[in-house]
Design a protein around this motif. Structure first.
Motif, PDB file in Angstrom:
ATOM      1  N   ARG A  81      21.171   6.987  21.027  1.00  0.00           N
ATOM      2  CA  ARG A  81      20.666   6.867  20.098  1.00  0.00           C
ATOM      3  C   ARG A  81      19.527   5.976  19.923  1.00  0.00           C
ATOM      4  O   ARG A  81      19.401   4.898  20.533  1.00  0.00           O
ATOM      5  CB  ARG A  81      22.101   6.216  18.661  1.00  0.00           C
ATOM      6  N   PHE A  82      18.198   6.657  19.856  1.00  0.00           N
ATOM      7  CA  PHE A  82      17.317   5.503  19.348  1.00  0.00           C
ATOM      8  C   PHE A  82      16.447   5.301  18.252  1.00  0.00           C
ATOM      9  O   PHE A  82      16.460   6.344  17.250  1.00  0.00           O
ATOM     10  CB  PHE A  82      16.000   6.594  19.988  1.00  0.00           C
ATOM     11  N   VAL A  83      16.333   4.097  18.107  1.00  0.00           N
ATOM     12  CA  VAL A  83      15.844   3.730  16.900  1.00  0.00           C
ATOM     13  C   VAL A  83      14.383   4.065  17.324  1.00  0.00           C
ATOM     14  O   VAL A  83      13.235   2.611  17.661  1.00  0.00           O
ATOM     15  CB  VAL A  83      15.671   2.503  16.329  1.00  0.00           C
ATOM     16  N   VAL A  84      13.162   4.087  16.905  1.00  0.00           N
ATOM     17  CA  VAL A  84      11.771   3.897  17.297  1.00  0.00           C
ATOM     18  C   VAL A  84      10.585   3.614  16.263  1.00  0.00           C
ATOM     19  O   VAL A  84      10.670   4.917  14.887  1.00  0.00           O
ATOM     20  CB  VAL A  84      10.859   5.638  17.855  1.00  0.00           C
ATOM     21  N   PHE A 108      21.140  17.295  18.088  1.00  0.00           N
ATOM     22  CA  PHE A 108      19.631  16.439  17.509  1.00  0.00           C
ATOM     23  C   PHE A 108      20.236  16.710  16.182  1.00  0.00           C
ATOM     24  O   PHE A 108      19.638  17.437  15.365  1.00  0.00           O
ATOM     25  CB  PHE A 108      18.930  17.154  18.410  1.00  0.00           C
ATOM     26  N   LYS A 109      19.511  15.461  15.863  1.00  0.00           N
ATOM     27  CA  LYS A 109      18.893  14.422  14.336  1.00  0.00           C
ATOM     28  C   LYS A 109      17.714  13.665  13.830  1.00  0.00           C
ATOM     29  O   LYS A 109      18.484  12.825  15.110  1.00  0.00           O
ATOM     30  CB  LYS A 109      20.331  14.275  13.657  1.00  0.00           C
ATOM     31  N   THR A 110      17.471  14.103  13.415  1.00  0.00           N
ATOM     32  CA  THR A 110      16.725  13.015  13.601  1.00  0.00           C
ATOM     33  C   THR A 110      16.915  12.221  11.555  1.00  0.00           C
ATOM     34  O   THR A 110      16.658  13.406  10.534  1.00  0.00           O
ATOM     35  CB  THR A 110      14.973  12.694  13.360  1.00  0.00           C
ATOM     36  N   VAL A 111      16.798  10.748  11.327  1.00  0.00           N
ATOM     37  CA  VAL A 111      17.269  10.715  10.346  1.00  0.00           C
ATOM     38  C   VAL A 111      16.242   9.553   9.544  1.00  0.00           C
ATOM     39  O   VAL A 111      14.992   8.902  10.777  1.00  0.00           O
ATOM     40  CB  VAL A 111      18.405   9.726   9.885  1.00  0.00           C
ATOM     41  N   ARG A 112      15.856   8.570   8.464  1.00  0.00           N
ATOM     42  CA  ARG A 112      15.076   7.807   7.747  1.00  0.00           C
ATOM     43  C   ARG A 112      15.459   6.780   8.792  1.00  0.00           C
ATOM     44  O   ARG A 112      16.672   6.475   8.172  1.00  0.00           O
ATOM     45  CB  ARG A 112      13.995   7.973   7.022  1.00  0.00           C
ATOM     46  N   GLY A 113      14.198   4.471   8.714  1.00  0.00           N
ATOM     47  CA  GLY A 113      14.841   4.413   8.767  1.00  0.00           C
ATOM     48  C   GLY A 113      15.974   4.120  10.122  1.00  0.00           C
ATOM     49  O   GLY A 113      15.670   4.639  11.153  1.00  0.00           O
ATOM     50  N   SER A 114      16.599   2.730  10.420  1.00  0.00           N
ATOM     51  CA  SER A 114      17.364   2.472  11.355  1.00  0.00           C
ATOM     52  C   SER A 114      18.620   2.742  11.294  1.00  0.00           C
ATOM     53  O   SER A 114      19.056   2.451  11.478  1.00  0.00           O
ATOM     54  CB  SER A 114      16.324   1.163  11.793  1.00  0.00           C
ATOM     55  N   ALA A 128      10.401 -10.323  23.252  1.00  0.00           N
ATOM     56  CA  ALA A 128      11.481 -12.095  21.901  1.00  0.00           C
ATOM     57  C   ALA A 128      12.677 -11.604  21.583  1.00  0.00           C
ATOM     58  O   ALA A 128      13.723 -11.714  21.450  1.00  0.00           O
ATOM     59  CB  ALA A 128      10.557 -12.865  21.642  1.00  0.00           C
ATOM     60  N   GLN A 129      11.985  -9.945  20.071  1.00  0.00           N
ATOM     61  CA  GLN A 129      13.422  -9.672  19.769  1.00  0.00           C
ATOM     62  C   GLN A 129      14.255  -8.770  20.050  1.00  0.00           C
ATOM     63  O   GLN A 129      15.325  -7.907  19.948  1.00  0.00           O
ATOM     64  CB  GLN A 129      12.559  -9.727  18.584  1.00  0.00           C
ATOM     65  N   GLY A 130      13.661  -8.333  21.647  1.00  0.00           N
ATOM     66  CA  GLY A 130      14.393  -7.415  22.250  1.00  0.00           C
ATOM     67  C   GLY A 130      13.896  -6.093  21.862  1.00  0.00           C
ATOM     68  O   GLY A 130      14.111  -4.815  23.023  1.00  0.00           O
ATOM     69  N   ALA A 131      12.483  -5.738  21.481  1.00  0.00           N
ATOM     70  CA  ALA A 131      12.590  -4.748  21.211  1.00  0.00           C
ATOM     71  C   ALA A 131      11.983  -3.999  22.376  1.00  0.00           C
ATOM     72  O   ALA A 131      10.831  -5.046  23.305  1.00  0.00           O
ATOM     73  CB  ALA A 131      11.586  -4.442  20.169  1.00  0.00           C
ATOM     74  N   LEU A 132      11.404  -2.171  22.813  1.00  0.00           N
ATOM     75  CA  LEU A 132      10.846  -1.983  23.760  1.00  0.00           C
ATOM     76  C   LEU A 132       9.868  -1.399  23.295  1.00  0.00           C
ATOM     77  O   LEU A 132       9.211  -0.760  22.971  1.00  0.00           O
ATOM     78  CB  LEU A 132      11.854  -1.297  24.566  1.00  0.00           C
ATOM     79  N   HIS A 133       7.970  -1.858  24.692  1.00  0.00           N
ATOM     80  CA  HIS A 133       7.217  -1.663  23.971  1.00  0.00           C
ATOM     81  C   HIS A 133       6.600  -1.043  25.518  1.00  0.00           C
ATOM     82  O   HIS A 133       6.899  -1.083  26.208  1.00  0.00           O
ATOM     83  CB  HIS A 133       6.225  -2.840  23.942  1.00  0.00           C
ATOM     84  N   GLU A 193      13.284   0.262  18.943  1.00  0.00           N
ATOM     85  CA  GLU A 193      13.834  -0.726  18.219  1.00  0.00           C
ATOM     86  C   GLU A 193      15.221  -1.340  19.614  1.00  0.00           C
ATOM     87  O   GLU A 193      15.288  -2.690  19.812  1.00  0.00           O
ATOM     88  CB  GLU A 193      13.968  -1.028  16.705  1.00  0.00           C
ATOM     89  N   LYS A 194      15.585  -0.063  19.636  1.00  0.00           N
ATOM     90  CA  LYS A 194      17.043  -0.040  20.495  1.00  0.00           C
ATOM     91  C   LYS A 194      17.652   1.289  20.788  1.00  0.00           C
ATOM     92  O   LYS A 194      16.849   2.084  20.266  1.00  0.00           O
ATOM     93  CB  LYS A 194      17.691  -1.181  18.921  1.00  0.00           C
ATOM     94  N   PHE A 195      18.008   1.495  22.058  1.00  0.00           N
ATOM     95  CA  PHE A 195      19.131   2.408  22.536  1.00  0.00           C
ATOM     96  C   PHE A 195      20.546   2.027  22.277  1.00  0.00           C
ATOM     97  O   PHE A 195      20.900   0.866  22.863  1.00  0.00           O
ATOM     98  CB  PHE A 195      18.241   2.677  23.727  1.00  0.00           C
ATOM     99  N   GLU A 196      20.869   3.097  22.332  1.00  0.00           N
ATOM    100  CA  GLU A 196      22.559   2.916  21.799  1.00  0.00           C
ATOM    101  C   GLU A 196      22.764   4.466  22.347  1.00  0.00           C
ATOM    102  O   GLU A 196      22.787   4.751  22.333  1.00  0.00           O
ATOM    103  CB  GLU A 196      22.706   2.295  19.782  1.00  0.00           C
ATOM    104  N   TYR A 197      24.453   3.756  23.113  1.00  0.00           N
ATOM    105  CA  TYR A 197      24.615   5.017  23.754  1.00  0.00           C
ATOM    106  C   TYR A 197      26.489   5.214  23.362  1.00  0.00           C
ATOM    107  O   TYR A 197      27.069   3.898  23.488  1.00  0.00           O
ATOM    108  CB  TYR A 197      25.035   4.956  25.412  1.00  0.00           C
ATOM    109  N   LEU A 198      26.911   5.922  22.475  1.00  0.00           N
ATOM    110  CA  LEU A 198      28.612   5.467  22.709  1.00  0.00           C
ATOM    111  C   LEU A 198      29.343   6.743  23.040  1.00  0.00           C
ATOM    112  O   LEU A 198      28.490   8.332  23.331  1.00  0.00           O
ATOM    113  CB  LEU A 198      28.645   6.243  20.660  1.00  0.00           C
TER     114      LEU A 198
END
Length: 358
Positions: free
Chosen positions: A213-216, A297-303, A181-186, A352-357
């Protein structure tokens, strides 16, 4: 007159002897021959799509072996560049796994032959290659059934098929992919009818150069035999290693490994094409910036997407980076083969989300 009749009679007798009785004159040498007893289907290639190819060789010399190439873009040696030789059995048969292609070539090769991982042109006879036989794959490319899904403003197709990946024949079930319901992908791995079923979905359009960009959410709970992959893939792009670039999360079946994440570009067997690291628990944001000749490539903490976000790991590839084609973004959660740490309870993760720029 009598002498001439004698000569004619001798020539006639010689001809009759050769034709009817096989009098020894000159033996006709027959070379080796290759035949196929099992031909895989005609299909666009990919590292997770494999089948068996088999046949028989007659007239092979001691020490000779079989090498298989599959044609999808270039010709790819099978099943892997570090395992290219297929022995000929005592009954003259041979058999191996092969990744799929539109055509398949079987080479009878001498000892000392060094096969190239890929060939731009079809293999030919000569030198250490004693014989080449090429056959088309069986049938035509079949379209696999899919289920549509809308996530993060994009349309995706959930795959309902099976394919070998990570050493196992994974079943991809549409019930293992959904948005909440919040739009997150499972994405989920679960057992059905005694078999593990996995998750796989593909974006419906190509995006090309830009920022992905992917928030996991936390993936530290994944079983040792579970792997999550976010990657680009072009099934018709064999000339550029299928334009595959990967962000992969998991321990690949090895609980003792200190690494549980990696970035990569294909082919993965080339030194320097994989960068492994340790991803901490908690929500992480993974980014791929794809530019001409460069994949960062880069990975950071949090969203957070802020520059001040704590960096976990980053790596830049500048060699072998593909150019855009018909590649599509894919998400996969699947099981890999592991004798010591096989899948036992299944896994689930949330994007949680995918983003493309652009």
């Amino acid at each position: 007159m009598n002498q001439r009749r004698w000569v004619v009679s001798t020539e006639a007798l010689l001809a009759i002897c050769i034709v009817l009785t096989g009098c020894p004159s000159r033996q006709v040498e027959t070379g080796p021959a290759i035949e196929f007893s099992k031909i895989p289907p005609a299909a666009q290639g990919g590292r997770e799509r494999v089948d068996t190819i088999a046949g028989r060789v007659s007239g092979a010399r001691p020490g000779q072996q079989i090498v298989i190439y599959a044609h999808s873009g270039p010709w790819w040696v099978q099943p892997w560049p570090d395992h290219p030789f297929i022995p000929i059995q005592s009954d003259s048969t041979w058999s191996t796994e092969t990744h799929l292609g539109f055509e398949y070539a079987a080479l009878l090769v001498d000892p000392g032959y060094h096969p190239s991982p890929t060939l731009d042109l079809q293999p030919i006879q000569g030198g250490s290659v004693a014989l080449v036989k090429i056959v088309k794959g069986i049938g035509s490319l079949a379209l696999l059934p899919t289920v549509p899904l809308h996530f993060s403003g994009y349309d995706w197709n959930i795959q309902t098929s099976q394919a070998v990946r990570g050493g196992l024949n994974n079943l991809y079930d549409a019930d293992n992919v959904w948005s909440d319901a919040q739009g997150a992908l499972h994405l989920r791995i679960m057992k059905k009818s005694g078999k593990w079923t996995c998750a796989h979905l593909i974006l419906t359009r190509s995006l090309g150069y830009g920022t992905y960009r992917f928030v996991v959410r936390d993936t530290s709970h994944l079983e040792t035999a579970a792997v999550m992959s976010m990657h680009t893939f072009d099934p018709s792009g064999g000339d550029q290693h299928y334009r595959e670039m990967d962000i992969e999360l998991g321990r690949w079946g090895d609980a003792t490994s200190k690494y549980n994440a990696q970035y990569g570009i294909q082919p993965f067997y080339v030194p320097g094409n994989v960068a492994q690291f340790t991803a901490p628990s908690g929500t992480l944001t993974h980014t791929l910036l794809w530019e001409p000749g460069r994949a960062s490539f880069k990975t950071v903490r949090g969203s957070s997407t802020q520059a001040s976000a704590p960096v976990v790991y980053e790596h830049v590839f500048t060699s072998g980076v593909p150019s855009p084609g018909q590649e599509l973004l894919e998400f996969m959660l699947y099981v890999v083969a592991s004798d010591k740490y096989p899948a036992e309870k299944g896994s689930e993760l949330v994007i949680e989300k995918f983003e493309y720029l652009p």
